[in-house]
Motif scaffolding. Structure first.
Motif, PDB file in Angstrom:
ATOM      1  N   GLY A   4       0.664  -1.299   0.110  1.00 25.70           N
ATOM      2  CA  GLY A   4       0.176  -0.109  -0.077  1.00 25.70           C
ATOM      3  C   GLY A   4       0.636   1.412  -0.107  1.00 25.70           C
ATOM      4  O   GLY A   4       0.348   2.277  -0.571  1.00 25.70           O
ATOM      5  N   MET A   5       2.000   1.075   0.380  1.00 23.51           N
ATOM      6  CA  MET A   5       2.824   2.360   0.712  1.00 23.51           C
ATOM      7  C   MET A   5       3.807   2.421  -0.471  1.00 23.51           C
ATOM      8  O   MET A   5       4.074   3.857  -0.872  1.00 23.51           O
ATOM      9  CB  MET A   5       3.312   2.559   2.118  1.00 23.51           C
ATOM     10  N   LEU A   6       4.666   1.663  -0.570  1.00 22.08           N
ATOM     11  CA  LEU A   6       5.921   1.664  -1.391  1.00 22.08           C
ATOM     12  C   LEU A   6       5.817   2.522  -2.578  1.00 22.08           C
ATOM     13  O   LEU A   6       6.662   3.083  -3.558  1.00 22.08           O
ATOM     14  CB  LEU A   6       6.625   0.373  -1.735  1.00 22.08           C
ATOM     15  N   TRP A   7       4.591   2.085  -3.429  1.00 19.85           N
ATOM     16  CA  TRP A   7       4.416   2.756  -4.917  1.00 19.85           C
ATOM     17  C   TRP A   7       4.153   4.325  -4.926  1.00 19.85           C
ATOM     18  O   TRP A   7       4.439   4.976  -5.839  1.00 19.85           O
ATOM     19  CB  TRP A   7       3.328   1.973  -5.601  1.00 19.85           C
ATOM     20  N   TRP A   8       3.681   4.831  -3.864  1.00 16.51           N
ATOM     21  CA  TRP A   8       3.680   6.230  -3.643  1.00 16.51           C
ATOM     22  C   TRP A   8       4.572   7.202  -2.852  1.00 16.51           C
ATOM     23  O   TRP A   8       4.593   8.409  -2.911  1.00 16.51           O
ATOM     24  CB  TRP A   8       1.904   6.642  -3.317  1.00 16.51           C
TER      25      TRP A   8
ATOM     26  N   ASP B 207      12.676   7.485   0.164  1.00 17.35           N
ATOM     27  CA  ASP B 207      11.658   6.874   1.194  1.00 17.35           C
ATOM     28  C   ASP B 207      11.587   5.562   1.018  1.00 17.35           C
ATOM     29  O   ASP B 207      11.566   4.385   1.931  1.00 17.35           O
ATOM     30  CB  ASP B 207      10.515   7.504   1.609  1.00 17.35           C
ATOM     31  N   ARG B 208      11.337   4.973  -0.208  1.00 14.18           N
ATOM     32  CA  ARG B 208      11.144   3.775  -0.542  1.00 14.18           C
ATOM     33  C   ARG B 208      12.293   2.738  -0.183  1.00 14.18           C
ATOM     34  O   ARG B 208      12.019   1.680   0.347  1.00 14.18           O
ATOM     35  CB  ARG B 208      10.953   3.497  -2.025  1.00 14.18           C
TER      36      ARG B 208
ATOM     37  N   VAL C 149      14.142  -4.152  -3.471  1.00 14.71           N
ATOM     38  CA  VAL C 149      13.524  -2.804  -3.858  1.00 14.71           C
ATOM     39  C   VAL C 149      14.243  -1.640  -3.380  1.00 14.71           C
ATOM     40  O   VAL C 149      14.622  -0.552  -3.812  1.00 14.71           O
ATOM     41  CB  VAL C 149      11.948  -2.792  -3.085  1.00 14.71           C
ATOM     42  N   SER C 150      14.585  -2.103  -2.137  1.00 16.13           N
ATOM     43  CA  SER C 150      15.466  -0.931  -1.259  1.00 16.13           C
ATOM     44  C   SER C 150      16.926  -0.556  -2.154  1.00 16.13           C
ATOM     45  O   SER C 150      17.270   0.522  -2.323  1.00 16.13           O
ATOM     46  CB  SER C 150      16.022  -1.426   0.108  1.00 16.13           C
TER      47      SER C 150
END
Length: 386
Positions: free
Chosen positions: A105-109, A114-115, A379-380
Motif C-alpha cells: 500500500g505504501m511503497l508505490w507512492w 523513502d522507498r 526494492v531498497s
C-alpha cells in the motif's frame, strides 16, 4: 430394532463465543490484563497522549520472559520442535500479513529515497533484525521516526533474539547444574551493561538485546523465586503499590528514563510483583477488565504504528486530536480482524495439526518471510541506486 436417538449438538451462543475468545478460563486473565495495559500505554504514547507510555515495552518484555521461562526452562523434557513451532505460528503469520499489506500500500507512492529506507526496514523486520537496523538509522524518540512504518518491530526482533537465547539454554539445561545462578548472572551482567550504556549516554542501547536481557531475565526468574505468601490485605497493598508504580511511570516518566536507565528497573520490578501475587480482588478490578485487549495485544501492537504513519503520509500533516482518535479507532478494528482471521487461525492450526504437517507449515512461513524479505531488499537496493 430401534435406532439409538442422537441428540443434536448444543448450539453455542454468541456470548459463549465471546467468553471463550476474550475471557478464556485456561490462562491467567490478570496477566492478559497486564498485556492490555502495556499495549494501551504504547499506543497512547505513540499518539502523543501519554508522556511515559514507552514503559509498556518494559512490561511486555518482563511478561515475555515469564512465559518463555515456563515454555522452555520449566518443561521436562524440553521439546524443541514444539517450542519452535509455537513461536513461529504465534509471531510470523500476523507479521508477514502486516508487512506485505503495508508495503504493497505504501511503497508505490513514496519518494524513491523513502522507498529505499522503508523497504529495508521491512526486510530487516522479517528476519528479526529490525532493532539492529534501527540502532544505525534512527533514534526511537526522534521526529524522523514517523517516516518508518515498521520501526516498532524492533521490539519483536528483540523478543525473537531472546527466544533464541532461551532455546539454547533449554537445550543445554540437562548439562547445567546451577540454572538459578546462570539466570541470575545473565540478569546482573545485562543490568550492569545497561548501566554502562546509561552512563555513556548511549541512547541507541534502547534497541540492544544486551541492554534489555536483564528485563527478560527478571520475568524468567519468577519461576525460581520463592512464591509470595501474603495475607489478602497485604497482597492488596502490594498490588496497589505496583499498579500505582506502572500508572505513575506512564504518566510522569521522561524520555531519558527509558532503557538504558536505572529508572526502567522500577516498572519492571512492579510487573514481577504483580505476576507473583495470587489473583486478588484488586487484580480482578484493575487488570481483568483489560484482558480482552491483552488477548489481541500482539495484533494491536503490529498495526497501530503503521496506521499512524500512513495517516501522517496521507494527511500531509502531523495527525493529532480527533483525527488521531479516528485513526486509532480504525486500527482497533483492523487489529481485531487480524487477530480473528490471521493470528488465531495460525495458533489453532499449530494446536491441531500433526507434527509433520506442523513442521512443514512452519517451514513454509519461514520461507514466505525470507522471500518477501529478499523482495524488499531488492526494492531498497534498486531505489537507493537511483
Amino acid at each position: 430394532m430401534l435406532e439409538r436417538y442422537m441428540a443434536p449438538p448444543a448450539k453455542t451462543s454468541w456470548t459463549q463465543l465471546l467468553q471463550r475468545e476474550f475471557f478464556p478460563t485456561d490462562r491467567r486473565r490478570d496477566i492478559d490484563g497486564l498485556r492490555g495495559l502495556a499495549v494501551l500505554m504504547v499506543v497512547l504514547f505513540h499518539a502523543g497522549w501519554l508522556r511515559g507510555g514507552f514503559v509498556g515495552v518494559d512490561i511486555f518484555v518482563v511478561i515475555s520472559g515469564y512465559f518463555m521461562g515456563r515454555s522452555a526452562l520449566m518443561q521436562h523434557p524440553f521439546k524443541p520442535v514444539n517450542f519452535v513451532c509455537r513461536r513461529l505460528y504465534r509471531l510470523l503469520p500476523a507479521l508477514l500479513c502486516m508487512i506485505a499489506l503495508v508495503s504493497a500500500g505504501m511503497l508505490w507512492w513514496l519518494l524513491p529515497s523513502d522507498r529505499a529506507d522503508v523497504a529495508l526496514n521491512g526486510a530487516y523486520a522479517l528476519v528479526y533484525l529490525s532493532n539492529i537496523w534501527a540502532s544505525g538509522h534512527v533514534g526511537y524518540f526522534e521526529g524522523q521516526s514517523i517516516a518508518y512504518p515498521f520501526l516498532h518491530t524492533w521490539s519483536l526482533s528483540l523478543e525473537m533474539q531472546f527466544y533464541t537465547i532461551i532455546f539454547m539454554m533449554a537445550l543445554f539445561l540437562p548439562f547445567l547444574r546451577h540454572r538459578k545462578w546462570a539466570i541470575s548472572a545473565i540478569c546482573l551482567l545485562s543490568f550492569a551493561f545497561s548501566m554502562v550504556s546509561h552512563l555513556h549516554g548511549d541512547t541507541q542501547g534502547y534497541y540492544n538485546i544486551f541492554d534489555r536481557m536483564w528485563q527478560f531475565s527478571l520475568g524468567t526468574m519468577i519461576w525460581i523465586l520463592p512464591p509470595l505468601r501474603l495475607s489478602r490485605g497485604a497482597a492488596t497493598l502490594v498490588f496497589a503499590a505496583a499498579y500505582a508504580m506502572l500508572i505513575g511511570a506512564a504518566l510522569f516518566y521522561r524520555l531519558d528514563f527509558a532503557c538504558p536507565s536505572y529508572m526502567s528497573a522500577l516498572p519492571c520490578l512492579a510487573v514481577v510483583a504483580l505476576i507473583m501475587l495470587p489473583q486478588t480482588g484488586a487484580a480482578r478490578i484493575g487488570l481483568v477488565p483489560l484482558s480482552p485487549v491483552g488477548v489481541i495485544s500482539y495484533s494491536i501492537y503490529l498495526w497501530h504504528w503503521p496506521g499512524i504513519v500512513v495517516a501522517n503520509y496521507l494527511m500531509a500533516f502531523q495527525v493529532h486530536g480527533w483525527t488521531m482518535a479516528a485513526v486509532l479507532g480504525i486500527v482497533m478494528v483492523v487489529s481485531l480482524f487480524s487477530y480473528l482471521f490471521v493470528e488465531r487461525v495460525g495458533l489453532e492450526y499449530e494446536k491441531t495439526a500433526r507434527q509433520d504437517v506442523r513442521v512443514r507449515g512452519a517451514g513454509f512461513l519461514v520461507g514466505a518471510c525470507t522471500i518477501l524479505a529478499l523482495v524488499l531488499f531488492s526494492v531498497s537496493a534498486t531505489y537507493r541506486v537511483h
